[in-house]
Design a protein around this motif. Structure first.
Motif, PDB file in Angstrom:
ATOM      1  N   SER A   1       1.093  -0.987  -0.077  1.00  0.00           N
ATOM      2  CA  SER A   1      -0.256  -0.067   0.248  1.00  0.00           C
ATOM      3  C   SER A   1       1.219   1.231  -0.310  1.00  0.00           C
ATOM      4  O   SER A   1      -0.011   2.135  -0.310  1.00  0.00           O
ATOM      5  CB  SER A   1      -0.877   0.237   1.130  1.00  0.00           C
ATOM      6  OG  SER A   1      -0.273   0.053   2.467  1.00  0.00           O
ATOM      7  N   ARG A   2       2.160   0.982   0.548  1.00  0.00           N
ATOM      8  CA  ARG A   2       3.379   2.400   0.466  1.00  0.00           C
ATOM      9  C   ARG A   2       4.472   2.181  -0.772  1.00  0.00           C
ATOM     10  O   ARG A   2       5.138   2.841  -1.029  1.00  0.00           O
ATOM     11  CB  ARG A   2       4.196   2.388   1.600  1.00  0.00           C
ATOM     12  CG  ARG A   2       2.772   2.309   2.575  1.00  0.00           C
ATOM     13  CD  ARG A   2       3.830   2.476   4.211  1.00  0.00           C
ATOM     14  NE  ARG A   2       4.699   2.217   4.769  1.00  0.00           N
ATOM     15  CZ  ARG A   2       4.927   0.857   5.370  1.00  0.00           C
ATOM     16  NH1 ARG A   2       3.007   0.679   5.736  1.00  0.00           N
ATOM     17  NH2 ARG A   2       5.673   0.059   6.046  1.00  0.00           N
ATOM     18  N   ARG A   3       3.103   1.600  -1.327  1.00  0.00           N
ATOM     19  CA  ARG A   3       4.619   0.815  -3.035  1.00  0.00           C
ATOM     20  C   ARG A   3       5.917   0.348  -2.777  1.00  0.00           C
ATOM     21  O   ARG A   3       7.425   0.631  -3.177  1.00  0.00           O
ATOM     22  CB  ARG A   3       5.112   2.513  -3.293  1.00  0.00           C
ATOM     23  CG  ARG A   3       3.555   3.222  -3.892  1.00  0.00           C
ATOM     24  CD  ARG A   3       2.527   1.758  -5.186  1.00  0.00           C
ATOM     25  NE  ARG A   3       1.663   2.334  -5.857  1.00  0.00           N
ATOM     26  CZ  ARG A   3       0.461   2.049  -5.510  1.00  0.00           C
ATOM     27  NH1 ARG A   3       0.129   1.035  -4.741  1.00  0.00           N
ATOM     28  NH2 ARG A   3      -0.321   2.676  -6.543  1.00  0.00           N
ATOM     29  N   ALA A   4       5.965  -0.138  -1.662  1.00  0.00           N
ATOM     30  CA  ALA A   4       7.500  -0.690  -0.658  1.00  0.00           C
ATOM     31  C   ALA A   4       7.361  -1.665  -1.138  1.00  0.00           C
ATOM     32  O   ALA A   4       8.462  -2.874  -1.736  1.00  0.00           O
ATOM     33  CB  ALA A   4       7.609  -0.496   0.587  1.00  0.00           C
ATOM     34  N   SER A   5       6.345  -3.110  -1.989  1.00  0.00           N
ATOM     35  CA  SER A   5       6.430  -3.941  -2.580  1.00  0.00           C
ATOM     36  C   SER A   5       5.857  -4.140  -4.265  1.00  0.00           C
ATOM     37  O   SER A   5       5.566  -3.284  -4.049  1.00  0.00           O
ATOM     38  CB  SER A   5       6.195  -5.044  -1.379  1.00  0.00           C
ATOM     39  OG  SER A   5       5.518  -6.206  -1.824  1.00  0.00           O
ATOM     40  N   THR A   6       6.640  -5.103  -5.065  1.00  0.00           N
ATOM     41  CA  THR A   6       6.388  -4.843  -6.154  1.00  0.00           C
ATOM     42  C   THR A   6       5.126  -6.728  -6.395  1.00  0.00           C
ATOM     43  O   THR A   6       4.634  -7.608  -6.090  1.00  0.00           O
ATOM     44  CB  THR A   6       6.863  -5.439  -6.798  1.00  0.00           C
ATOM     45  OG1 THR A   6       7.737  -6.602  -7.111  1.00  0.00           O
ATOM     46  CG2 THR A   6       8.684  -4.451  -6.323  1.00  0.00           C
ATOM     47  N   PRO A   7       4.296  -5.998  -7.767  1.00  0.00           N
ATOM     48  CA  PRO A   7       3.237  -7.001  -7.683  1.00  0.00           C
ATOM     49  C   PRO A   7       3.852  -8.278  -7.984  1.00  0.00           C
ATOM     50  O   PRO A   7       3.568  -9.642  -7.594  1.00  0.00           O
ATOM     51  CB  PRO A   7       2.564  -6.771  -8.742  1.00  0.00           C
ATOM     52  CG  PRO A   7       2.691  -5.489  -8.857  1.00  0.00           C
ATOM     53  CD  PRO A   7       3.944  -4.495  -8.076  1.00  0.00           C
ATOM     54  N   ASP A   8       4.916  -8.245  -8.985  1.00  0.00           N
ATOM     55  CA  ASP A   8       6.579  -9.718  -8.304  1.00  0.00           C
ATOM     56  C   ASP A   8       6.092 -10.737  -7.572  1.00  0.00           C
ATOM     57  O   ASP A   8       5.857 -11.891  -7.062  1.00  0.00           O
ATOM     58  CB  ASP A   8       7.508  -9.398  -9.246  1.00  0.00           C
ATOM     59  CG  ASP A   8       7.143  -9.414 -10.694  1.00  0.00           C
ATOM     60  OD1 ASP A   8       5.524  -9.671 -11.524  1.00  0.00           O
ATOM     61  OD2 ASP A   8       8.131  -9.031 -11.564  1.00  0.00           O
ATOM     62  N   ALA A   9       6.751  -9.752  -6.766  1.00  0.00           N
ATOM     63  CA  ALA A   9       7.159 -10.146  -5.000  1.00  0.00           C
ATOM     64  C   ALA A   9       5.720 -10.338  -4.237  1.00  0.00           C
ATOM     65  O   ALA A   9       5.709 -11.952  -3.922  1.00  0.00           O
ATOM     66  CB  ALA A   9       7.011  -9.507  -3.849  1.00  0.00           C
TER      67      ALA A   9
END
Length: 605
Positions: free
Chosen positions: A20-28
């Motif tokens: 939600s804070r863009r710290a993780s990617t969709p791939d992850a």
């Protein structure tokens, strides 16, 4: 292994906060969802709450704030990422639903599914974009293959269809209903999509898009959704979707002895809906024959009291459908139905009719025998097919205790067929259009369904001659134009008309004398049963009135199917009669009619 599920679920929840804070990617996130699927599939002892897994998936179906109208085709890299993420989340949910849909986990899962419907529906729409991609694309993961996508979406929607509280959510969402219609069509148009369903689910629980459409089809109209519009613009393909589903149901009956009665009712509903569209005449070529085969297949199964009610509704639906469309495609459609076993199927429906005391079923079946079929027995091709069924039915009646009220309807039909048969020669009941007239026809042209041959060799020899007229007939039907009656049918119908008028002409002449005015007309209308003999000038068809050159004529009206008719007449030559003829003029005409055979009827174009 249960600890692995708990661990994977907590990892997913934690990663969602970072995402939600863009710290993780969709791939992850997709990798974490894949780990959760592996853990769930491997789990044998359940000491965790599956509903917690369902809750953890909610943030990943669709971006916050998206609306149903936002489910547009993929155009950007972001769209592709969302399709993949939605697909991974829906696939994970499908895994949970498939493995934990039984008590004691069912109710908590249903509660979570009720809470997340809005975002889940968006996720289904996003994931469904895989099915609409143009061209061949190599999927990045298995979850992006069309077959996997189809299976996951149908599996999730299946549990919504099984629970009334969840089903209400689907029924109130037009976008979900339109998606179900597309899945229903794709199941036939691309058979490989449903292959994984057979592999993943046991025979006792195999979700299909056809079942989904069954429980939601009535709601399409409530939302203003038309079946054809939801399916797309390929009308030729649309026409055969419900027919292919019906064929599958037939296969289940013949292969497994199972009667998918409710599914068949849904297919009949869809066929009826499509008959009101421009594809109507495409359907008329095949739908009546397939529905007749279904009626015969269902009624040929042993009577089962436990499923009698559902089967009765199915049989009634088939009879109602055939009542409406059996003559709609003309003699070709009607003969297809008779050759496929319509009359035998009607008699074999008796055990279900009797067990349910179904007045509606009785009326639909009786209407076929006493209203819809008899008018067409004036055609030799129809009479030929009816006669072939009569001896089978007589044998069946002797071996079974049939309700007397229904037998009375059958005897009316049989008596009419027998009486009309007396006007035919023995050779007219042997059908063949090839040179080998001494042999009985065993093959039929699968395109026009009219030309018959005694052998494949004769059919090959005749192809060069038959090819062009066959193509013209096919084009005419596809354009919604019923072909003209064949010469043999026309000649036999005129023979019947002349015979019937000779039988009624004394009564007709008496009415002419009683009326004492011009025009002197007499007509026999075969579009109804029994045929109506009329001497009233106001009953003269417009076609006949326009062609009358004198004050006296005899005419006949033949049914052509789909409300069409053909008119024939013969002028009695009263060209110099006064406008108000005296009694002597009418007596002269009456004496001529009584003394002479009716002149040949001429077709009115």
């Amino acid at each position: 292994m249960a600890q692995s599920v708990v661990f994977a679920t907590h990892n997913l929840i934690s990663s969602e906060k970072y995402y939600s804070r863009r710290a993780s990617t969709p791939d992850a996130l997709i990798r974490l969802l894949a780990e959760l699927i592996v853990a769930i599939e491997a789990c044998t002892v359940v000491d965790f709450d599956p509903a917690e897994c369902v809750a953890a998936l909610m943030p990943f179906y669709a971006p916050v704030g998206t609306q149903y109208g936002d489910a547009v085709p993929e155009e950007t890299e972001t769209d592709m990422h969302q399709t993949r993420l939605s697909g991974a989340a829906v696939t994970t949910l499908a895994c949970v639903v498939r493995k934990f849909s039984a008590p004691p986990f069912r109710l908590p899962i249903i509660e979570k599914l009720r809470e997340c419907w809005t975002t889940l529906c968006m996720g289904l729409l996003f994931y469904a974009r895989v099915l609409y991609r143009e061209g061949e694309q190599v999927p990045v993961t298995e979850s992006e293959s069309p077959g996997h996508t189809f299976t996951a979406i149908v599996t999730v929607l299946q549990i919504y269809a099984e629970e009334e509280s969840l089903l209400a959510l689907v029924r109130n969402t037009p976008e979900a209903l339109a998606l179900i219609v597309k899945l229903w069509a794709l199941e036939i148009q691309h058979p490989h999509l449903s292959t994984q369903l057979a592999e993943m689910f046991p025979e006792s629980f195999k979700p299909t898009a056809a079942v989904l459409l069954l429980v939601t089809h009535k709601d399409l109209a409530n939302h203003g959704l038309k079946l054809v519009e939801a399916l797309g613009s390929d009308q030729r393909g649309i026409a055969f979707v419900p027919l292919e589903h019906m064929r599958r149901s037939l296969f289940n009956i013949y292969q497994y002895g199972e009667i998918p009665a409710e599914a068949m009712r849904a297919h009949l509903f869809h066929l009826t809906a499509l008959h009101t569209t421009p594809v109507r005449h495409l359907l008329l070529q095949d739908s009546v024959r397939i529905v007749t085969q279904a009626l015969l297949a269902v009624t040929s199964q042993p009577f089962d009291s436990t499923t009698a009610q559902a089967t009765t509704r199915c049989i009634r639906g088939m009879c109602a459908y055939l009542c409406k469309y059996v003559a709609g495609g003309g003699l070709v459609s009607l003969n297809q139905s008779l050759e496929s076993g319509l009359l035998v199927g009607l008699l074999k429906a008796h055990p279900w009719l009797k067990s349910q005391s179904s007045t509606a079923l009785y009326e639909e079946a009786a209407a076929l025998l006493t209203v819809h079929l008899p008018p067409y027995l004036i055609y030799i091709s129809v009479l030929r097919q009816a006669r072939q069924s009569i001896h089978l039915i007589q044998e069946y009646i002797l071996k079974n205790n049939i309700e007397e009220s229904f037998l009375e309807k059958w005897r009316i039909f049989e008596a009419h067929a027998h009486a009309t048969s007396k006007l035919a020669t023995g050779n007219e009941f042997v059908e063949t259009t090839c040179e080998c007239t001494i042999h009985r026809a065993v093959l039929r042209c699968s395109t026009c369904w009219e030309a018959a041959y005694c052998s494949q060799q004769c059919q090959i020899v005749a192809w060069n001659t038959h090819r062009l007229p066959c193509a013209k007939k096919q084009a005419a039907r596809q354009a919604g134009i019923l072909p003209d009656l064949s010469s043999e049918d026309t000649h036999f119908a005129l023979r019947v008309a002349q015979h019937d008028f000779e039988k009624h002409k004394l009564a007709v002449c008496d009415k002419w004398i009683e009326a004492g005015t011009l025009p002197l007309v007499a007509g026999i209308d075969y579009t109804v049963f029994p045929p109506v003999v009329s001497t009233k000038s106001e009953a003269i068809p417009a076609e006949v009135k326009a062609k009358m050159s004198s004050g006296a004529a005899i005419y006949t009206v033949f049914p052509k199917g789909s409300g069409g008719r053909e008119c024939y007449m013969c002028d009695l030559g009263l060209t110099h009669a006064p406008g108000e003829p005296d009694g002597e003029t009418i007596k002269v005409v009456v004496q001529v009619v009584k003394a002479q055979r009716v002149p040949a009827f001429l077709r009115i174009d």
